[in-house]
Every structure is written in C-alpha cells, then in structure tokens.
Design a protein around this motif. Sequence first.
Motif, PDB file in Angstrom:
ATOM      1  N   HIS A 160     -16.082  -4.303   9.513  1.00 32.38           N
ATOM      2  CA  HIS A 160     -15.229  -3.824   8.422  1.00 32.38           C
ATOM      3  C   HIS A 160     -15.979  -2.784   7.585  1.00 32.38           C
ATOM      4  CE1 HIS A 160     -12.644  -3.836   4.883  1.00 32.38           C
ATOM      5  NE2 HIS A 160     -11.732  -4.460   5.605  1.00 32.38           N
ATOM      6  N   ALA A 161     -17.240  -3.049   7.286  1.00 37.23           N
ATOM      7  CA  ALA A 161     -18.039  -2.101   6.502  1.00 37.23           C
ATOM      8  C   ALA A 161     -18.207  -0.769   7.239  1.00 37.23           C
ATOM      9  CB  ALA A 161     -19.402  -2.706   6.193  1.00 37.23           C
ATOM     10  N   HIS A 200       0.818  -1.212   0.000  1.00 31.76           N
ATOM     11  CA  HIS A 200       0.000   0.000   0.000  1.00 31.76           C
ATOM     12  C   HIS A 200       0.856   1.269   0.000  1.00 31.76           C
ATOM     13  CE1 HIS A 200      -3.149  -2.768   1.471  1.00 31.76           C
ATOM     14  NE2 HIS A 200      -3.988  -1.886   0.970  1.00 31.76           N
ATOM     15  N   TRP A 230      -1.772   5.552   9.502  1.00 32.74           N
ATOM     16  CA  TRP A 230      -2.675   4.668   8.762  1.00 32.74           C
ATOM     17  C   TRP A 230      -2.327   3.199   9.022  1.00 32.74           C
ATOM     18  CZ3 TRP A 230      -1.503   1.098   4.937  1.00 32.74           C
ATOM     19  CH2 TRP A 230      -2.596   0.539   4.280  1.00 32.74           C
ATOM     20  N   THR A 258      -4.784   0.494  10.754  1.00 29.34           N
ATOM     21  CA  THR A 258      -5.281  -0.705  10.078  1.00 29.34           C
ATOM     22  C   THR A 258      -4.957  -1.971  10.874  1.00 29.34           C
ATOM     23  OG1 THR A 258      -3.295  -0.860   8.688  1.00 29.34           O
ATOM     24  CG2 THR A 258      -5.189   0.285   7.757  1.00 29.34           C
ATOM     25  N   ASP A 281     -14.406   5.943   7.229  1.00 28.87           N
ATOM     26  CA  ASP A 281     -13.262   6.514   6.495  1.00 28.87           C
ATOM     27  C   ASP A 281     -13.732   7.338   5.297  1.00 28.87           C
ATOM     28  OD1 ASP A 281     -11.500   5.370   8.225  1.00 28.87           O
ATOM     29  OD2 ASP A 281     -10.803   3.816   6.852  1.00 28.87           O
ATOM     30  N   ALA A 282     -14.722   6.825   4.582  1.00 30.22           N
ATOM     31  CA  ALA A 282     -15.198   7.499   3.375  1.00 30.22           C
ATOM     32  C   ALA A 282     -15.847   8.846   3.686  1.00 30.22           C
ATOM     33  CB  ALA A 282     -16.187   6.600   2.638  1.00 30.22           C
ATOM     34  N   ILE A 285     -16.115   0.541   9.395  1.00 28.83           N
ATOM     35  CA  ILE A 285     -14.825   1.234   9.341  1.00 28.83           C
ATOM     36  C   ILE A 285     -14.644   1.902   7.975  1.00 28.83           C
ATOM     37  CG2 ILE A 285     -12.318   0.884   9.307  1.00 28.83           C
ATOM     38  CD1 ILE A 285     -12.806  -1.318  11.461  1.00 28.83           C
ATOM     39  N   ASN A 286     -14.956   1.165   6.901  1.00 26.43           N
ATOM     40  CA  ASN A 286     -14.830   1.736   5.557  1.00 26.43           C
ATOM     41  C   ASN A 286     -15.758   2.928   5.365  1.00 26.43           C
ATOM     42  OD1 ASN A 286     -12.926  -0.150   4.881  1.00 26.43           O
ATOM     43  ND2 ASN A 286     -14.304  -1.443   3.710  1.00 26.43           N
ATOM     44  N   LEU A 287     -16.979   2.822   5.871  1.00 23.79           N
ATOM     45  CA  LEU A 287     -17.944   3.910   5.746  1.00 23.79           C
ATOM     46  C   LEU A 287     -17.480   5.142   6.518  1.00 23.79           C
ATOM     47  CD1 LEU A 287     -20.712   4.506   4.492  1.00 23.79           C
ATOM     48  CD2 LEU A 287     -21.738   3.824   6.656  1.00 23.79           C
TER      49      LEU A 287
END
Length: 107
Positions: free
Chosen positions: A49-50, A3, A20, A24, A56-57, A52-54
């Motif tokens: 996980h979803a 990454h 970051w 993670t 972040d977005a 966390i992604n949401l």
Amino acid sequence: MWHLIPLAQAGHSLEWMAGWFVTTVAARVFMVAVYDGSGGAVGTAIVTHAMINLADAYTPTLDSALFMGTLAGLAVCAATATATALRARHEPREDVIARRAGPTDPP
C-alpha cells in the motif's frame, strides 16, 4: 463512492474517475493476493500500500485521463496474474490429496 465528490471538486473528468476506481479495486485485489501469498503477513500489505501511495505521489502525469486508463488496465492485469499465480500455487494436487487420504479400505 464517497470519493467521487472530492475528485470532481479537484477537477477530474469522469473518464479519470472511472480509471481511478478500477485501479483502486485492482490494487486492493493485488494487496490481498500478496497478503495471502505471504501466509498472512500484514507487513506485506502495508508495504504494498505504501509503495502504491508513493508511486502515485511522484507520478507527474497522474492527472491525465489517458494515463489513468492505461494504469487501470495494467493494474487489472497485475492483480489478475498475481491472484491466479498464488491461487494455483495453493491448490492441492490430486496426488497430494490421495496421499493424505491414506489407503482405501475395501467395502
């Protein structure tokens, strides 16, 4: 580690990338603790996980190194507290171990 190149190409500083990375890893520890605490329900890890992604977005200051460092510290605290609490809940107590062993036979 793969990454790092895309993150550098996106213009993130080394401080941001360090934050970051810590975040993670802490998020993975948190997800495993939630998964274990749920008795192995995969859906709990997927939903975590979803979320966390949401988050972040939709975090406007995510590109700030200060914010990422703060988030890393909070993530480590949350992962440690969750993993510790779940482990303590699942550790067998001495009285339960003695009951399971049954009466001891004299030698």
